[in-house]
Motif scaffolding. Structure first.
Motif, PDB file in Angstrom:
ATOM      1  N   UNK A 164      11.479 -65.168  20.553  1.00 53.05           N
ATOM      2  CA  UNK A 164      11.061 -66.426  20.193  1.00 53.05           C
ATOM      3  C   UNK A 164      10.491 -67.272  21.285  1.00 53.05           C
ATOM      4  N   UNK A 165      10.375 -68.528  21.125  1.00 53.80           N
ATOM      5  CA  UNK A 165       9.916 -69.523  22.198  1.00 53.80           C
ATOM      6  C   UNK A 165      10.385 -71.024  21.943  1.00 53.80           C
ATOM      7  N   UNK A 166      10.744 -71.380  23.460  1.00 55.94           N
ATOM      8  CA  UNK A 166      11.566 -72.631  23.235  1.00 55.94           C
ATOM      9  C   UNK A 166      10.473 -73.833  23.165  1.00 55.94           C
ATOM     10  N   UNK A 167      10.951 -74.954  22.746  1.00 61.07           N
ATOM     11  CA  UNK A 167      10.196 -76.156  22.658  1.00 61.07           C
ATOM     12  C   UNK A 167      10.991 -77.490  23.065  1.00 61.07           C
ATOM     13  N   UNK A 168      10.435 -78.170  23.807  1.00 63.72           N
ATOM     14  CA  UNK A 168      11.128 -79.293  24.208  1.00 63.72           C
ATOM     15  C   UNK A 168      11.232 -80.701  23.154  1.00 63.72           C
ATOM     16  N   UNK A 247       6.589 -72.348  29.453  1.00 58.59           N
ATOM     17  CA  UNK A 247       5.331 -71.197  29.659  1.00 58.59           C
ATOM     18  C   UNK A 247       5.441 -70.064  28.516  1.00 58.59           C
ATOM     19  N   UNK A 248       4.465 -69.254  28.859  1.00 60.63           N
ATOM     20  CA  UNK A 248       4.332 -68.191  27.881  1.00 60.63           C
ATOM     21  C   UNK A 248       5.226 -66.863  28.083  1.00 60.63           C
ATOM     22  N   UNK A 249       5.764 -66.874  29.268  1.00 66.13           N
ATOM     23  CA  UNK A 249       6.738 -65.768  29.188  1.00 66.13           C
ATOM     24  C   UNK A 249       8.026 -66.158  28.820  1.00 66.13           C
ATOM     25  N   UNK A 250       8.458 -67.208  28.269  1.00 70.50           N
ATOM     26  CA  UNK A 250       9.497 -67.513  27.638  1.00 70.50           C
ATOM     27  C   UNK A 250       9.901 -66.370  26.459  1.00 70.50           C
ATOM     28  N   UNK A 251      11.185 -66.079  26.558  1.00 72.31           N
ATOM     29  CA  UNK A 251      11.417 -64.663  25.723  1.00 72.31           C
ATOM     30  C   UNK A 251      12.056 -65.277  24.304  1.00 72.31           C
ATOM     31  N   UNK A 252      12.484 -66.696  24.536  1.00 74.90           N
ATOM     32  CA  UNK A 252      13.362 -67.190  23.178  1.00 74.90           C
ATOM     33  C   UNK A 252      14.836 -66.887  23.227  1.00 74.90           C
ATOM     34  N   UNK A 253      15.146 -66.517  24.541  1.00 74.81           N
ATOM     35  CA  UNK A 253      16.629 -65.999  24.743  1.00 74.81           C
ATOM     36  C   UNK A 253      17.577 -67.331  24.490  1.00 74.81           C
ATOM     37  N   UNK A 254      17.062 -68.570  24.426  1.00 74.68           N
ATOM     38  CA  UNK A 254      17.906 -69.775  23.823  1.00 74.68           C
ATOM     39  C   UNK A 254      19.232 -69.975  25.087  1.00 74.68           C
ATOM     40  N   UNK A 255      19.115 -69.572  26.400  1.00 75.27           N
ATOM     41  CA  UNK A 255      20.199 -70.181  27.386  1.00 75.27           C
ATOM     42  C   UNK A 255      19.873 -71.529  27.609  1.00 75.27           C
ATOM     43  N   UNK A 256      18.483 -71.916  27.542  1.00 80.45           N
ATOM     44  CA  UNK A 256      18.343 -73.527  27.759  1.00 80.45           C
ATOM     45  C   UNK A 256      18.754 -74.165  26.701  1.00 80.45           C
ATOM     46  N   UNK A 257      19.030 -73.774  25.549  1.00 83.59           N
ATOM     47  CA  UNK A 257      19.547 -74.449  24.595  1.00 83.59           C
ATOM     48  C   UNK A 257      20.811 -74.804  24.690  1.00 83.59           C
ATOM     49  N   UNK A 258      21.510 -73.534  24.908  1.00 90.75           N
ATOM     50  CA  UNK A 258      22.969 -73.669  25.108  1.00 90.75           C
ATOM     51  C   UNK A 258      23.480 -74.536  26.279  1.00 90.75           C
ATOM     52  N   UNK A 259      22.574 -74.548  27.265  1.00 86.20           N
ATOM     53  CA  UNK A 259      23.194 -75.400  28.445  1.00 86.20           C
ATOM     54  C   UNK A 259      22.855 -76.999  28.153  1.00 86.20           C
ATOM     55  N   UNK A 261      22.394 -80.694  27.819  1.00 86.39           N
ATOM     56  CA  UNK A 261      23.446 -81.484  27.694  1.00 86.39           C
ATOM     57  C   UNK A 261      23.398 -82.546  26.494  1.00 86.39           C
ATOM     58  N   UNK A 262      22.403 -82.820  26.041  1.00 82.94           N
ATOM     59  CA  UNK A 262      22.183 -83.946  24.817  1.00 82.94           C
ATOM     60  C   UNK A 262      23.017 -83.245  23.703  1.00 82.94           C
ATOM     61  N   UNK A 263      23.422 -84.350  22.894  1.00 82.60           N
ATOM     62  CA  UNK A 263      24.165 -83.992  21.467  1.00 82.60           C
ATOM     63  C   UNK A 263      23.656 -83.061  20.653  1.00 82.60           C
ATOM     64  N   UNK A 264      22.315 -83.437  20.486  1.00 82.89           N
ATOM     65  CA  UNK A 264      21.289 -82.454  19.595  1.00 82.89           C
ATOM     66  C   UNK A 264      20.556 -82.051  20.631  1.00 82.89           C
ATOM     67  N   UNK A 265      20.528 -80.711  20.871  1.00 82.48           N
ATOM     68  CA  UNK A 265      19.885 -79.982  21.909  1.00 82.48           C
ATOM     69  C   UNK A 265      18.434 -80.372  21.965  1.00 82.48           C
ATOM     70  N   UNK A 266      17.980 -80.843  23.095  1.00 79.93           N
ATOM     71  CA  UNK A 266      16.415 -81.430  23.402  1.00 79.93           C
ATOM     72  C   UNK A 266      15.540 -80.497  23.597  1.00 79.93           C
ATOM     73  N   UNK A 267      15.867 -79.199  23.603  1.00 76.56           N
ATOM     74  CA  UNK A 267      15.045 -77.928  23.705  1.00 76.56           C
ATOM     75  C   UNK A 267      15.674 -76.901  22.624  1.00 76.56           C
ATOM     76  N   UNK A 268      14.699 -76.384  21.588  1.00 77.30           N
ATOM     77  CA  UNK A 268      15.240 -75.518  20.965  1.00 77.30           C
ATOM     78  C   UNK A 268      14.265 -74.342  21.121  1.00 77.30           C
ATOM     79  N   UNK A 269      14.728 -73.439  20.149  1.00 74.87           N
ATOM     80  CA  UNK A 269      14.092 -71.999  20.225  1.00 74.87           C
ATOM     81  C   UNK A 269      13.526 -71.525  18.631  1.00 74.87           C
ATOM     82  N   UNK A 270      12.251 -71.260  18.439  1.00 72.36           N
ATOM     83  CA  UNK A 270      11.656 -71.117  17.204  1.00 72.36           C
ATOM     84  C   UNK A 270      11.410 -69.620  17.315  1.00 72.36           C
ATOM     85  N   UNK A 271      11.802 -68.619  16.112  1.00 72.91           N
ATOM     86  CA  UNK A 271      11.516 -67.401  16.211  1.00 72.91           C
ATOM     87  C   UNK A 271      10.207 -67.149  16.258  1.00 72.91           C
TER      88      UNK A 271
END
Ligand code: SF4
Ligand code: SF4
Ligand code: SF4
Length: 284
Positions: A164-168, A247-259, A261-271
């Motif tokens: 997928x791809x992450x979005x802030x 950027x374009x090489x984002x794999x959508x792995x979602x490590x950024x979503x896990x780490x 720290x905001x209560x609702x993640x401020x970065x999410x992954x869309x398939x």
């Protein structure tokens, strides 16, 4: 008369049974829309995120035999099987990245290797792997004979197996508000693990063991396993404030979503809905 009434009640019984079964199936389908990629309470992303290498969703649902081998082989328990409330997806594997993303720490995409039906498949990525090897050989002047391409191929696969791809979310992202972060990002009870790019350990370790101290929050950037081709910390054109940029090489792995720290993640992954060669866009 009695016979007719019996027949009527039988019909009524069958009819109400059918309605109940249909209702349950519909409910299952409906609930599966709420099952999230980005944590159990997230209703923003109505898709399942499939494990790396998944083929087109319509084929995946029917081709996956729900054997659970991908679940068993994953060393960090990133893959779960969808529950009975998941409609047609019941029993199929998915990843909830807010809880435990795939951080590629098995280093060989073992879930893809182990899948007996090839609904998780390397094939769409072979070209990228081949290209990476050719580029490496050219750059390092390595002769083809005797050259072991495996590590480079795996690296290329990791970067190509897009889920997928992450979005802030600018409204809640700390960096966008000019704020920093100090502490354990998801609390001491959080059980997720990953291999931090900074870590001296080869294996994934608990996120709760790491204390961050950032003047401006950039955890999603520094902890990304793919690195600066996937996400950078760059100045906003408007005011020069630093903020994460995917950027374009984002794999959508979602490590950024896990780490995050905001209560609702401020970065999410869309398939990924556009990567047609591997058929992403799995609306369940
Ligand atoms: S290993 Fe393959 S067939 Fe088995 S559950 Fe996982 S995706 Fe489905
Ligand atoms: S980790 Fe979350 S809050 Fe911090 S910069 Fe990234 S998206 Fe923003
Ligand atoms: S930005 Fe990095 S950590 Fe986040 S989903 Fe993309 S590749 Fe993974």
């Amino acid at each position: 008369m009695a016979k007719e009434s019996k027949e009527n009640s039988r019909r009524q019984f069958i009819k109400s049974g059918a309605v109940a079964i249909f209702g349950l199936a519909a409910l299952g389908g409906g609930v599966s829309y709420l099952r999230s990629v980005n944590g159990p309470d997230d209703t923003r992303t109505p898709y399942f995120l499939r494990p790396p290498g998944a083929i087109a969703e319509s084929d995946f649902i029917y081709g996956c035999i729900k054997c659970g081998l991908c679940v068993q082989i994953c060393p960090i328990d990133a893959i779960k099987l969808a529950g009975i409330d998941s409609g047609l997806s019941y029993g199929t594997p998915y990843i909830d990245v807010r809880t435990q993303p795939c951080d590629f720490s098995c280093d060989s995409l073992q879930c893809v290797e182990t899948c007996p039906t090839a609904v998780l498949d390397f094939k769409p990525y072979e070209i990228a792997g081949g290209n990476a090897i050719a580029a490496y050989q050219k750059e390092h002047d390595v002769a083809e004979v005797g050259f072991n391409p495996f590590p480079i191929q795996i690296k290329a696969m990791k970067e190509e197996v897009r889920m997928g791809r992450a979005h802030v979310n600018k409204n809640t992202c700390l960096a966008h508000q000019g704020k920093g972060f100090k502490g354990v990002s998801r609390g001491l009870d959080f059980e997720g693990v990953y291999r931090s790019p900074d870590s001296k350990f080869k294996k994934a370790t608990p996120l709760r063991d790491i204390e961050f101290d950032r003047e401006t929050c950039n955890l999603c950037v520094t902890e990304c396993p793919i690195g600066e081709t996937a996400i950078i910390f760059s100045p906003r054109r408007r005011d020069g404030k630093m903020r994460p940029k995917v950027l374009d090489a984002c794999t959508g792995c979602g490590v950024c979503v896990m780490v995050c720290p905001t209560e609702e993640p401020s970065i999410i992954v869309d398939p990924d809905l556009t990567h047609l060669s591997s058929g992403r866009g799995r609306h369940v």
